[in-house]
Design a protein around this motif. Structure first.
Motif, PDB file in Angstrom:
ATOM      1  N   PHE A 162      -0.019 -40.187 -16.410  1.00 26.26           N
ATOM      2  CA  PHE A 162      -0.868 -39.713 -15.320  1.00 26.26           C
ATOM      3  C   PHE A 162      -1.558 -38.442 -15.815  1.00 26.26           C
ATOM      4  O   PHE A 162      -0.961 -37.657 -16.537  1.00 26.26           O
ATOM      5  CB  PHE A 162      -0.029 -39.420 -14.078  1.00 26.26           C
ATOM      6  N   ARG A 176      -3.947 -34.946 -14.884  1.00 30.27           N
ATOM      7  CA  ARG A 176      -4.262 -34.038 -13.799  1.00 30.27           C
ATOM      8  C   ARG A 176      -5.764 -33.988 -13.598  1.00 30.27           C
ATOM      9  O   ARG A 176      -6.528 -33.983 -14.567  1.00 30.27           O
ATOM     10  CB  ARG A 176      -3.742 -32.636 -14.121  1.00 30.27           C
ATOM     11  N   ARG A 190      -2.284 -23.519 -10.422  1.00 31.97           N
ATOM     12  CA  ARG A 190      -0.841 -23.443 -10.168  1.00 31.97           C
ATOM     13  C   ARG A 190      -0.181 -22.992 -11.454  1.00 31.97           C
ATOM     14  O   ARG A 190      -0.604 -23.387 -12.547  1.00 31.97           O
ATOM     15  CB  ARG A 190      -0.286 -24.819  -9.777  1.00 31.97           C
ATOM     16  N   GLY A 198       4.973 -26.765  -8.026  1.00 31.35           N
ATOM     17  CA  GLY A 198       4.673 -27.728  -6.971  1.00 31.35           C
ATOM     18  C   GLY A 198       4.909 -29.170  -7.411  1.00 31.35           C
ATOM     19  O   GLY A 198       4.919 -30.082  -6.591  1.00 31.35           O
ATOM     20  N   ASP A 199       5.099 -29.364  -8.715  1.00 32.30           N
ATOM     21  CA  ASP A 199       5.415 -30.710  -9.205  1.00 32.30           C
ATOM     22  C   ASP A 199       6.861 -31.060  -8.876  1.00 32.30           C
ATOM     23  O   ASP A 199       7.743 -30.202  -8.966  1.00 32.30           O
ATOM     24  CB  ASP A 199       5.295 -30.779 -10.735  1.00 32.30           C
ATOM     25  N   SER A 200       7.097 -32.314  -8.575  1.00 27.18           N
ATOM     26  CA  SER A 200       8.465 -32.814  -8.643  1.00 27.18           C
ATOM     27  C   SER A 200       8.749 -33.091 -10.120  1.00 27.18           C
ATOM     28  O   SER A 200       7.815 -33.166 -10.929  1.00 27.18           O
ATOM     29  CB  SER A 200       8.599 -34.103  -7.832  1.00 27.18           C
ATOM     30  N   ALA A 227       6.848 -36.174 -11.126  1.00 27.15           N
ATOM     31  CA  ALA A 227       5.414 -35.957 -11.347  1.00 27.15           C
ATOM     32  C   ALA A 227       5.192 -35.311 -12.710  1.00 27.15           C
ATOM     33  O   ALA A 227       4.306 -35.720 -13.470  1.00 27.15           O
ATOM     34  CB  ALA A 227       4.833 -35.095 -10.233  1.00 27.15           C
ATOM     35  N   LEU A 252       5.687 -37.878 -15.482  1.00 23.41           N
ATOM     36  CA  LEU A 252       4.567 -38.822 -15.572  1.00 23.41           C
ATOM     37  C   LEU A 252       3.343 -38.138 -16.171  1.00 23.41           C
ATOM     38  O   LEU A 252       2.613 -38.733 -16.971  1.00 23.41           O
ATOM     39  CB  LEU A 252       4.248 -39.390 -14.181  1.00 23.41           C
ATOM     40  N   ALA A 253       3.144 -36.866 -15.830  1.00 22.75           N
ATOM     41  CA  ALA A 253       1.994 -36.126 -16.360  1.00 22.75           C
ATOM     42  C   ALA A 253       2.143 -35.881 -17.859  1.00 22.75           C
ATOM     43  O   ALA A 253       1.169 -35.595 -18.547  1.00 22.75           O
ATOM     44  CB  ALA A 253       1.844 -34.805 -15.611  1.00 22.75           C
ATOM     45  N   LEU A 257       8.466 -42.736  -5.472  1.00 26.07           N
ATOM     46  CA  LEU A 257       8.081 -41.323  -5.382  1.00 26.07           C
ATOM     47  C   LEU A 257       8.324 -40.710  -4.009  1.00 26.07           C
ATOM     48  O   LEU A 257       7.737 -39.691  -3.679  1.00 26.07           O
ATOM     49  CB  LEU A 257       6.598 -41.148  -5.764  1.00 26.07           C
ATOM     50  N   GLN A 267      12.601 -36.165  -5.933  1.00 22.57           N
ATOM     51  CA  GLN A 267      13.013 -35.303  -4.813  1.00 22.57           C
ATOM     52  C   GLN A 267      13.455 -33.930  -5.300  1.00 22.57           C
ATOM     53  O   GLN A 267      13.955 -33.143  -4.517  1.00 22.57           O
ATOM     54  CB  GLN A 267      14.174 -35.952  -4.038  1.00 22.57           C
ATOM     55  N   GLU A 309      12.437 -30.435  -7.185  1.00 19.39           N
ATOM     56  CA  GLU A 309      11.318 -29.602  -7.638  1.00 19.39           C
ATOM     57  C   GLU A 309      11.518 -29.173  -9.079  1.00 19.39           C
ATOM     58  O   GLU A 309      12.623 -28.775  -9.463  1.00 19.39           O
ATOM     59  CB  GLU A 309      11.238 -28.333  -6.787  1.00 19.39           C
ATOM     60  N   ARG A 351      11.585 -26.718 -12.071  1.00 21.45           N
ATOM     61  CA  ARG A 351      11.801 -25.267 -12.193  1.00 21.45           C
ATOM     62  C   ARG A 351      11.701 -24.889 -13.662  1.00 21.45           C
ATOM     63  O   ARG A 351      11.996 -25.705 -14.540  1.00 21.45           O
ATOM     64  CB  ARG A 351      13.197 -24.898 -11.692  1.00 21.45           C
TER      65      ARG A 351
END
Lengths: 378, 474, 103
Positions: free
Chosen positions: C2, C4, C11, C28-30, C33, C36-37, C58, C79, C81, C83
């Motif tokens: 994926f 951006r 961010r 802000g990404d899980s 996410a 996948l990025a 997701l 689920q 976040e 860090r």
């Protein structure tokens, strides 16, 4: 809806399709009998879906040596029974005679266990039951993940466990393969002796059978009286939890924690006298969880994914009832709360006893329900 | 709104609302405005639920991309921010025990930040919304196969779009909306494989006039027109299978109207065939459920204030039947007014008046819905896998063929089949297979899903660690 | 993978490792996410069959995106976040709970 239902010729109707009913049906069909199993539906109490899956010999038969013999016979028959069932159905029921442990979390618990073993050893007419008292380090050699609170316990090499859900599935597949007529959603509400046999009926309709065998768990209490038997069973609740799958780390089952071949850790089992209530109590789960973590601290990190509360089928003295009706020949009843451990005994010996009209006496006579008949007080 | 942790929770609240989507937010704000002490519990890191996901945090600032319907969530977010509500994010509700007597409350098992609590609530509103209907086709477990909702989430939350050859597969407005959004974001899908059943038109047609005067009409028609400009739409798809290696999906095989097999090489396949109520908590709380033969899903039965069969427990929004975000928002208000009335904060006759007005608004918000439900009712072949090796239960890897065999061997319903095969025993607790298992058994037995029933769910409906359970106050 | 979108609000970058490789996500990404990025579609092997699995829903429902986070297994990547300095590992089959303790 039932008028058109075709049952064919029924030699033996078994009421109940749980592990005990299915074991009997499986055994009777192997003796060439034409068997009909009438079972409840998808939602029923079903101890078969709720039990802890131990094949347990330790301390069995305290106060009832015949029960110790019966249990030992079943335990010894288990390897062959498991093999036959797997060969027939292609389902691996993961039977493991690994040996098993009862763990003590205090000196007091340890002494209670030791006293029970001493009493068992003193009983006359007992089968040999090898066992070993282990201290903390001794337990640690078998189960390295125990916590400091484990003071010791008893090991018995004859104990084991099984994947009980696959046992249940295999028995049912075995019935299908052996041509047993299994009917779910056929709860039996009434049984009427009609001179030559029995009429069994429920919301689904009615069927006649030459012989009838009650294996209806808690339902036996009411049904037994219709055919001249005494089966005073009552529900005793028990909670069990299961964790997410983990890599194998518990090599031996214990009475309260065991790892299944699927990887999940089962944690049990409480005892509650609260009738037919099967709601799950978070307080009971919490108590079980605390004890499990004291026993194996690393369990604390595992997620619980399921829990349930199921009902044991308990007789007044805790031992099985196997009986035949004297008033209505051809009527039999079987009930116990160790349907997993005793499955081979039911499938092989009890089935033969029923097939032979209960004429081969001996061992089974001591399990009759009349032991609970007390003369009415004046 | 005050953000709290599991440790800060009070012992008792007048009202606990589960879920911070449109229904939950409006319910919590409405109740709090009337002086009720409200705890709003939600699994996500920020409010919005699925439709308004990341409404307060999204990095996607260009207003056109997420669309005006998404930004309608902003006033709601502002409303909840100003309301005196305790908000517990990143927390799972794993149990609800209905009161045993009139004086007792609901015991609600909550877990967040590694701590579990059991708190009491006099009233409870479940606003746990919907989840995407399972799409059990061969290969749906391959890496690179995701739901369309997953792609929506990634877009809203992180501004991510799939890069590579992406196909959208399925039926329903969300499929077309996502395709259009991805195209607008510069990541147009390779194709949309539309599985809408042509024969659905005849059932939908009587509802067309109502649809045409509804808020959905202009939007929908504009969307469909835009869709054909931005991507290839392959209609009449009657069969779908995904192939791949250990690394993930590589191609999609499909047929149109049962014709010759066609294939497309793909990197991502995004599946969607509508949403169904998330009934895990309403099941564990003991609410009565029924089967909706049009929406093809279980739903908890509710009264005029969305109160379930369990007194004091209401279910607002898509969790009580699919209606979409706007109707969920109104349903949340209705459920809150019902709860306020039962709590005695507002006189019953005043509540009744308020509810009557809101119910009319709610009914209007559903206008046009029937047409959509009929037209996009997913095909049998995409709900009940014919291929015996298609996985139904992803957690325990149980196939359609195994389930059919279990039915023959006496597995009359989902609970007996679960015992035989473990379908529904994994961590998702049947959310992704329950619906399929019910429909498979019903088909195999020649009865209705309502005759077959659903899994008997018990706590925890979300995993909770043994240590958390052990630390509960007893 | 994926990617951006180009014109996102700024961010903060968040650094983490996945199976020992250094990667970056955004605040802000899980975890899902962020993976996948970074082109990670395949986050675990299934405990029953050993088949590869990746995030599917997701939204916390499917439990397909389970990973090991800072030594704790079976965490839902969608689920959780992201860090700074998180050590994330693919989940290879069932959770190895006894190895976790020794870490």
């Amino acid at each position: 809806m039932s008028e058109g239902e075709k049952f064919g010729e029924v030699e033996i109707a078994i009421v109940g399709g749980g592990i005990t009913g299915a074991s009997l049906a499986w055994g009777l069909s192997r003796l060439g009998k034409k068997v009909l199993v009438l079972d409840e539906g998808d939602v029923a109490f079903r101890a078969s879906r709720g039990n802890f899956a131990l094949i347990w010999v330790q301390l069995k038969g305290l106060g009832f040596p015949a029960y110790a013999h019966w249990t030992n016979w079943a335990a010894d028959a288990w390897p062959g029974f498991a093999q036959t069932l797997s060969d027939q159905t292609g389902i691996d029921i993961a039977f493991r005679r690994s040996g098993g442990l009862t763990l003590a979390l205090s000196d007091d618990e340890m002494e209670k266990q030791a006293k029970a073993w001493a009493r068992l050893r003193e009983q006359p007419d007992m089968p040999a039951c090898p066992h070993e008292r282990l201290d903390h380090d001794g337990i640690g050699r078998l189960l390295p993940d125990i916590g400091p609170d484990v003071v010791g316990g008893f090991y018995c090499p004859r104990d084991g466990h099984v994947n009980v859900l696959r046992l249940f599935a295999a028995l049912h597949r075995g019935l299908a393969l052996s041509g047993v007529d299994y009917r779910a959603d056929h709860r039996v509400d009434a049984i009427v002796p009609d001179g030559t046999g029995f009429r069994l009926s429920g919301a689904w309709g009615e069927v006649g059978s030459a012989k009838v065998v009650l294996a209806a768990g808690l339902g036996n209490a009411v049904l037994a009286s219709m055919i001249g038997l005494t089966m005073p069973v009552r529900p005793v609740g028990g909670h069990v939890m299961v964790t997410e799958k983990a890599r194998p780390f518990l090599r031996y089952p214990t009475t309260s924690v065991r790892q299944t071949d699927d990887g999940g850790v089962m944690i049990g089992t409480s005892q509650e006298e609260r009738g037919f209530d099967t709601s799950v109590s978070p307080a009971v789960l919490s108590t079980l969880a605390e004890r499990a973590i004291r026993t194996f601290p690393l369990l604390g990190r595992l997620n619980v994914v399921r829990s349930w509360s199921a009902l044991r089928i308990m007789t007044p003295d805790g031992f099985p009832i196997y009986d035949r009706s004297l008033r209505y020949p051809g009527a039999f009843g079987a009930t116990c709360h160790s349907g997993v451990t005793l499955a081979p005994a039911h499938a092989l010996r009890l089935a033969s006893w029923i097939a032979e009209d209960g004429s081969s006496s001996g061992l089974l006579d001591v399990f009759r329900g009349r032991r609970f008949d007390v003369p009415a007080l004046a | 709104m005050k953000t709290v942790t599991a440790h800060d929770l009070a012992e008792t609240y007048d009202l606990v609302v589960v879920g911070a989507g449109p229904a939950g937010l409006s319910a919590a704000a409405t109740a709090a405005d009337h002086g009720v002490t409200v705890l709003l519990v939600d699994e996500n890191a920020s409010i919005g639920g699925q439709f308004y996901r990341a409404i307060t945090t999204t990095p996607v600032e260009a207003p056109g991309l997420l669309g005006p319907d998404f930004w309608k969530g902003r006033p709601l977010a502002q409303r909840i921010a100003a309301a005196p509500v305790s908000y517990l994010p990143k927390a799972a509700v794993w149990n609800i025990v209905a009161p045993t007597g009139p004086a007792a409350g609901f015991e609600i098992g909550v877990s967040g930040g590694g701590a579990a609590r059991v708190i009491l609530a006099h009233q409870c509103i479940l606003a746990t919304g919907a989840l995407e209907r399972p799409f059990p086709v061969p290969g749906w477990t391959l890496p690179g196969v995701m739901t369309a909702g997953a792609a929506q989430t990634l877009l809203k939350e992180s501004g991510l779009v799939p890069s590579g050859r992406t196909v959208l597969v399925g039926t329903g407005p969300l499929v077309y909306a996502l395709a259009e959004k991805l195209a607008a974001a510069g990541a147009p899908p390779l194709a949309v494989l539309d599985t809408t059943i042509g024969a659905n038109w005849s059932a939908a047609l009587p509802w067309l006039p109502e649809f045409l005067i509804s808020r959905f009409a202009v939007k929908g028609l504009r969307l469909l027109a835009a869709l054909r400009r931005c991507t290839r739409v392959i209609s009449g798809v009657s069969e779908v299978a995904l192939d791949g290696t250990g690394q993930g999906v590589e191609r999609i095989r499909f047929r149109r109207h049962g014709g010759a097999e066609e294939t497309l090489a793909v990197d991502y396949a995004l599946l969607h065939q509508g949403v169904i109520p998330n009934i895990a908590l309403s099941c564990v709380a003991g609410c009565s459920h029924d089967w909706d033969p049009l929406q093809l899903c279980w739903f908890p039965t509710t009264d005029a204030t969305f109160q379930s069969s369990v007194g004091g427990l209401a279910i607002a929004g898509d969790g009580a039947g699919i209606g979409g975000a706007e109707s969920a928002l109104i349903a949340g208000e209705i459920a809150a007014i019902g709860a306020i009335g039962r709590l005695g904060f507002v006189a019953a006759d005043i509540c009744d008046g308020l509810i009557a007005g809101k119910r009319r608004q709610w009914s209007r918000s559903l206008r046009g819905r029937r047409f959509i439900d009929h037209l996009y009712q997913p095909g049998r072949q995409f709900r009940i896998p014919a291929n015996p090796s298609t996985i139904v239960c992803r957690c325990e890897e149980v196939t359609a063929g195994q389930i059919r065999r279990a039915v023959v061997e006496g597995g009359i319903g989902p609970n007996q089949v679960k015992a035989f095969l473990r379908s529904g025993m994994g961590p998702c607790q049947g959310r992704l297979c329950g619906q399929t298992v019910t429909e498979l058994i019903a088909e195999a037995r020649g009865v209705t899903p309502a005759d077959v029933g659903y899994f008997h769910l018990r706590p925890p409906v979300k995993p909770v660690t043994l240590a958390e359970l052990a630390a509960l106050k007893r | 993978m994926f990617r951006r979108l180009p014109d996102l609000a700024v961010r903060k970058a968040v650094s983490f490792t996945f199976d020992g490789r250094s990667m970056q996500g955004r605040e802000g990404d899980s975890i899902a996410a962020a993976l996948l990025a970074n082109g990670i579609d395949h986050v675990r092997v299934h405990p029953v069959s050993g088949a590869p699995r990746s995030p599917y829903c997701l939204m916390g429902v499917c439990f397909e995106c389970l990973v090991t986070v800072n030594g704790v297994g079976n965490r839902q990547a969608c689920q959780t976040e992201l860090r700074d300095a998180m050590v994330i590992e693919s989940q290879r089959g069932a959770r190895a709970v006894s190895d976790e303790i020794s870490q």
